[in-house]
Every structure is written in structure tokens, then in C-alpha cells.
Design a protein around this motif. Structure first.
Motif, PDB file in Angstrom:
ATOM      1  N   THR A  19       0.855  -1.185   0.000  1.00 53.20           N
ATOM      2  CA  THR A  19       0.000   0.000   0.000  1.00 53.20           C
ATOM      3  C   THR A  19       0.893   1.237   0.000  1.00 53.20           C
ATOM      4  O   THR A  19       1.639   1.446  -0.932  1.00 53.20           O
ATOM      5  N   LYS A  20       0.859   2.004   1.054  1.00 50.66           N
ATOM      6  CA  LYS A  20       1.606   3.265   1.078  1.00 50.66           C
ATOM      7  C   LYS A  20       2.580   3.284   2.244  1.00 50.66           C
ATOM      8  O   LYS A  20       2.632   2.359   3.053  1.00 50.66           O
ATOM      9  N   ASP A  21       3.329   4.374   2.347  1.00 54.92           N
ATOM     10  CA  ASP A  21       4.250   4.564   3.457  1.00 54.92           C
ATOM     11  C   ASP A  21       3.506   5.129   4.666  1.00 54.92           C
ATOM     12  O   ASP A  21       2.612   5.965   4.514  1.00 54.92           O
ATOM     13  N   TYR A 108       9.743   6.693   7.289  1.00 53.21           N
ATOM     14  CA  TYR A 108       8.566   6.184   6.594  1.00 53.21           C
ATOM     15  C   TYR A 108       8.773   4.692   6.359  1.00 53.21           C
ATOM     16  O   TYR A 108       9.828   4.263   5.899  1.00 53.21           O
ATOM     17  N   LEU A 110       7.146   1.221   4.519  1.00 55.12           N
ATOM     18  CA  LEU A 110       6.232   0.711   3.502  1.00 55.12           C
ATOM     19  C   LEU A 110       5.369  -0.381   4.114  1.00 55.12           C
ATOM     20  O   LEU A 110       5.887  -1.321   4.719  1.00 55.12           O
TER      21      LEU A 110
END
Length: 146
Positions: A19-21, A108, A110
């Protein structure tokens, strides 16, 4: 007819999606309120350093470094088993009139999904064990305002 060579027995990790960070802060959140009627500059500086590693939910059953290699190869991303956010990093941003800008320095990570599974010497496979894993991706600031 089965291969006479068999398989290498052990746990394996199979990434399936990402998905995203998500930001994991190191040190305290910082804030600056602009009580004026004009835009003002806010500068934030990291005051501590810290290392952020892998985090996961579920049964991973392999070393984190193995999961990093598999995720990196599957999705073509550069990730690590850990990253260090260092002291002294600064960022300057505009804070609109009568608003508060917040900043937090950190790493960040992932977010990805996958499963670990045991493979037997006869190439049979055990049950899938689902895993959500957060792998360090990059160091930086999370900035927001309200």
C-alpha cells in the motif's frame, strides 16, 4: 512424476501486495502557531536520533532481512531492515495566518502484505500464515497543519 531432487525444506516469505508509506516518528512532535494575519515561516529541527526497524502483525516465521529481500524484489522498491533518523535535520515550511503547523521527524515504512509458508523436502507446503509488514523505506519529516 515428481522431481528426484526435492525441495529445500524451511520457511519462506511470499509478498502479495503493498500500500503506502506510514510515518514512524522519532522524538517529540513539534508545533508552531502563527498568530499573525500573514503567512510565517516555521522551521523544525530534529532534536534526537533513533533507529526504526521492521514491524509486523501475524506470523512472519523468517528473519526480517529475508522479508526485506523478497518485498524489494517483488515490488522494485528500496527498503531496509532498519533506518536511522539523525539529530540536527531541519525543514522550513510556510504556516498560514492563524494556523498551527506540526512536524515530526522519523522514518517512513512501507506497508505490505504477504504470507509465510513452510515447504517440506518432498515439496509439499504447509498452511499460509498471513502477515502485514512495515519495512523502513526512507527518512524524512511528516508535516501537517490545523
Amino acid at each position: 512424476m515428481p522431481s528426484s531432487r526435492g525441495c529445500e525444506q524451511g520457511w519462506y516469505y511470499y509478498p502479495t501486495s503493498k500500500t503506502k508509506d506510514y510515518h514512524k516518528g522519532v522524538g517529540a512532535e513539534q508545533a508552531n502557531h502563527n498568530g499573525t494575519s500573514r503567512t510565517a515561516k516555521s522551521t523544525f529541527t530534529s532534536e534526537v536520533s533513533g533507529t526504526v526497524g521492521i514491524a509486523y502483525n501475524g506470523e512472519l516465521n523468517v528473519k526480517g532481512s529475508v522479508a526485506v529481500i523478497e518485498i524489494s524484489g517483488k515490488f522494485g522498491v528500496t527498503i531496509s531492515a532498519s533506518l536511522t533518523a539523525k539529530i540536527g535535520n531541519s525543514i522550513s515550511v510556510d504556516t498560514p495566518a492563524h494556523k498551527t503547523t506540526y512536524g515530526r521527524y522519523g522514518v517512513y515504512r512501507l506497508k505490505s502484505y504477504g504470507y509465510s509458508r513452510y515447504t517440506y523436502v518432498d515439496c509439499g507446503q504447509g498452511a499460509k500464515h498471513n502477515v502485514t509488514i512495515y519495512t523502513p523505506h526512507r527518512v524524512g519529516w511528516a508535516i501537517w497543519e490545523d
